[in-house]
Design a protein around this motif. Structure first.
Motif, PDB file in Angstrom:
ATOM      1  N   LEU A   1      43.993  37.302  90.217  1.00 43.80           N
ATOM      2  CA  LEU A   1      45.270  37.036  90.041  1.00 43.80           C
ATOM      3  C   LEU A   1      45.649  36.036  90.942  1.00 43.80           C
ATOM      4  O   LEU A   1      45.694  36.304  92.095  1.00 43.80           O
ATOM      5  CB  LEU A   1      46.415  38.369  90.103  1.00 43.80           C
ATOM      6  CG  LEU A   1      46.339  39.224  88.930  1.00 43.80           C
ATOM      7  CD1 LEU A   1      45.026  39.842  88.666  1.00 43.80           C
ATOM      8  CD2 LEU A   1      47.528  40.309  89.144  1.00 43.80           C
TER       9      LEU A   1
ATOM     10  N   PHE B   1      55.994  34.971  88.317  1.00 43.37           N
ATOM     11  CA  PHE B   1      54.860  35.277  87.364  1.00 43.37           C
ATOM     12  C   PHE B   1      55.699  36.371  86.064  1.00 43.37           C
ATOM     13  O   PHE B   1      54.796  36.396  85.172  1.00 43.37           O
ATOM     14  CB  PHE B   1      53.847  36.094  88.190  1.00 43.37           C
ATOM     15  CG  PHE B   1      54.398  37.574  88.906  1.00 43.37           C
ATOM     16  CD1 PHE B   1      54.125  38.614  88.110  1.00 43.37           C
ATOM     17  CD2 PHE B   1      55.001  37.608  89.935  1.00 43.37           C
ATOM     18  CE1 PHE B   1      54.615  39.858  88.596  1.00 43.37           C
ATOM     19  CE2 PHE B   1      55.135  38.578  90.707  1.00 43.37           C
ATOM     20  CZ  PHE B   1      55.064  39.963  90.051  1.00 43.37           C
TER      21      PHE B   1
ATOM     22  N   GLU C   1      48.603  34.882  86.193  1.00 46.17           N
ATOM     23  CA  GLU C   1      48.909  36.429  86.521  1.00 46.17           C
ATOM     24  C   GLU C   1      48.871  37.478  85.417  1.00 46.17           C
ATOM     25  O   GLU C   1      48.938  38.426  85.164  1.00 46.17           O
ATOM     26  CB  GLU C   1      50.003  36.787  87.276  1.00 46.17           C
ATOM     27  CG  GLU C   1      49.770  36.388  88.960  1.00 46.17           C
ATOM     28  CD  GLU C   1      50.166  35.019  89.304  1.00 46.17           C
ATOM     29  OE1 GLU C   1      49.162  34.607  90.413  1.00 46.17           O
ATOM     30  OE2 GLU C   1      50.610  34.368  88.387  1.00 46.17           O
TER      31      GLU C   1
END
Length: 478
Positions: free
Chosen positions: A462, A220, A253
């Motif tokens: 997220l 991420f 994210e």
């Protein structure tokens, strides 16, 4: 599984993010930028395609509009000179449905992917059977009708997958669409409209050398290419006048803290649930995954020929900070303005029920938890009653690794009461449906469920956290 190493890396940026307490905050300091593998300002912005209902004006004069949305894989050009396979609605990066309050929309949705898909109208006030619950996911090769009543106030919403296991991947590979709802109240305001009302869908991505998308949940912080409406760091030719810019963060994210030029003022006018009570001048705009923020930018203050860059003040170290560039190329008449007052937030009343939601990470299991438990599709966590105002306290206890979380509620918007006992920033004074909570902090909000009973989700947006258990379900009862 998210490893401890990656969590520690993520914690390195939360001190910067913790300095912000909602949209409309002062900008945090910018980290050092760096070269990016993708081109910067090499391609023009692609305006989001506005879809037309079947037959052009609804079906048989029935008072509703019908759309067909098919999600399938397409080979498209994202980075110049390469081909990328993406999962798209109708072959488009973030196509848009424009709807009007009081006129329902029916979507004939087909899943032509090889994985399940459950279409969710994020921000939609819809019956449970049309909300895209994971238990209602479409198997590959199937289709169904979704009915959206459009009985709520005007706002910027979006469509994405909510299947049980494929939602993060489907969203990452591009299966999103916009849904812009207007109403008579909003139409009476002199805000920019038509070609000067521009939806922008932001996200990050990682590409292999051959142009293919690379997706690993633990990467991420290694998705250095920023896409706006499916184009890498594009330029957008604008007139020297005011524009309404609707921003939606469709990242899994990634958070953005957006700055225009050298911190030039933007006028913040709306968030998740529509217009704010009053416009908020701001030099920076914070937008987390799934959030929507709307600003009016007056490009008449720049001479024709100017180039104004939108940057992300919280880009990861080594990344280019540029998001996109606005090129002022012509003059244009401008009858629009931003009123001093916009839309009062509704009074949800005094709470009769208090609930607490503790968000945490368990390094022993690699799961993200709400109140110590991962998602269980067989479990109902609580049963709110229609018409009863509740107050929710959301606490993020993940201070060891410095992990931010968010909470998104299906069915209803809410009003933020405070953050750690302090009044919310003016940019959080309107209706919200997704709120981010930094490590060691808490947020309180009030919510009241109306109209629709049944099972609805609440979860961290997220998506890696959601995949690893940070989701629950409630059953709204009469």
């Amino acid at each position: 599984m998210l490893t401890r190493r990656h969590l520690i890396k993520a914690g390195a940026v939360t001190g910067l993010l913790a300095a912000t307490s909602g949209a409309g905050v002062a900008a945090a300091s910018r980290p050092g930028g760096g070269a990016s593998a993708d081109p910067v300002f090499a391609v023009p912005l692609k305006r989001a395609k506005v879809l037309r209902p079947l037959g052009g004006h609804g079906r048989h004069g029935a008072g509703y509009d019908v759309y067909r949305l098919t999600v399938r894989e397409h080979d498209v050009t994202v980075l110049p000179g390469t081909t990328t396979r993406m999962r798209l609605f109708n072959g488009e990066p973030a196509p848009v449905i424009r709807a009007t309050r009081g006129r329902p929309v029916v979507v004939q949705q087909t899943n032509a992917l090889g994985v399940p898909f459950a279409m969710h109208l994020h921000g939609g006030h819809v019956p449970a059977r049309h909300d895209g619950h994971p238990a209602d996911q479409l198997l590959p090769g199937t289709e169904r009708l979704f009915h959206y009543p459009n009985e709520q106030r005007a706002s910027t919403m979006w469509l994405h997958d909510h299947s049980h296991h494929a939602h993060a991947e489907n969203t990452y590979f591009g299966a999103v669409a916009g849904y812009l709802l207007t109403d008579e109240f909003e139409e009476r305001l002199p805000l920019p409209r038509g070609r000067y009302d521009v939806p922008l869908y932001l996200r990050d991505a990682k590409f292999a050398e051959d142009g293919s998308l690379v997706h690993h949940m633990e990467d991420f912080m290694d998705r250095p290419t920023i896409l706006v409406n499916g184009r890498p760091r594009p330029y957008f030719e604008v007139a020297a006048r005011k524009y309404r810019i609707r921003l939606t963060n469709t990242s899994n994210e990634r958070a953005f803290l957006l700055r225009l030029g050298d911190g030039d003022t933007m006028t913040h006018i709306a968030s998740d649930g529509g217009l704010l009570p009053a416009p908020v001048p701001t030099p920076a705009l914070e937008i987390w995954p799934a959030e929507r923020q709307e600003v009016v930018v007056d490009f008449s203050r720049y001479p024709v020929g100017s180039q104004v860059v939108l940057t992300n003040a919280i880009a990861y170290p080594g990344e280019a900070t540029e998001v996109m560039r606005f090129d002022v190329v012509r003059t244009a008449p401008d009858p629009s303005s931003v009123p001093g007052t916009l839309r009062p937030a509704p009074d949800l009343g005094e709470p009769a029920v208090e609930r607490e939601f503790v968000m945490s990470f368990d390094p022993a299991t690699g799961q993200h938890l709400i109140n110590g438990r991962p998602f269980d599709p067989a479990r109902i966590d609580f049963r709110p009653r229609l018409g009863v105002t509740e107050q929710w306290t959301v606490r993020n206890t993940d201070t060891k690794f410095g992990i931010p979380h968010s909470l998104h509620t299906h069915l209803e918007h809410f009003r933020v009461v405070d953050r750690d006992g302090k009044a919310p920033a003016p940019g959080e004074a309107g209706l919200k449906d997704t709120v981010t909570v930094m490590p060691g902090t808490s947020v309180r909000f009030r919510i009241r469920f109306t109209d629709h009973t049944g099972k609805f989700m609440y979860h961290c947006h997220l998506l890696g956290h959601q995949m690893m258990g940070m989701m629950g379900q409630m059953e709204v009862v009469g």
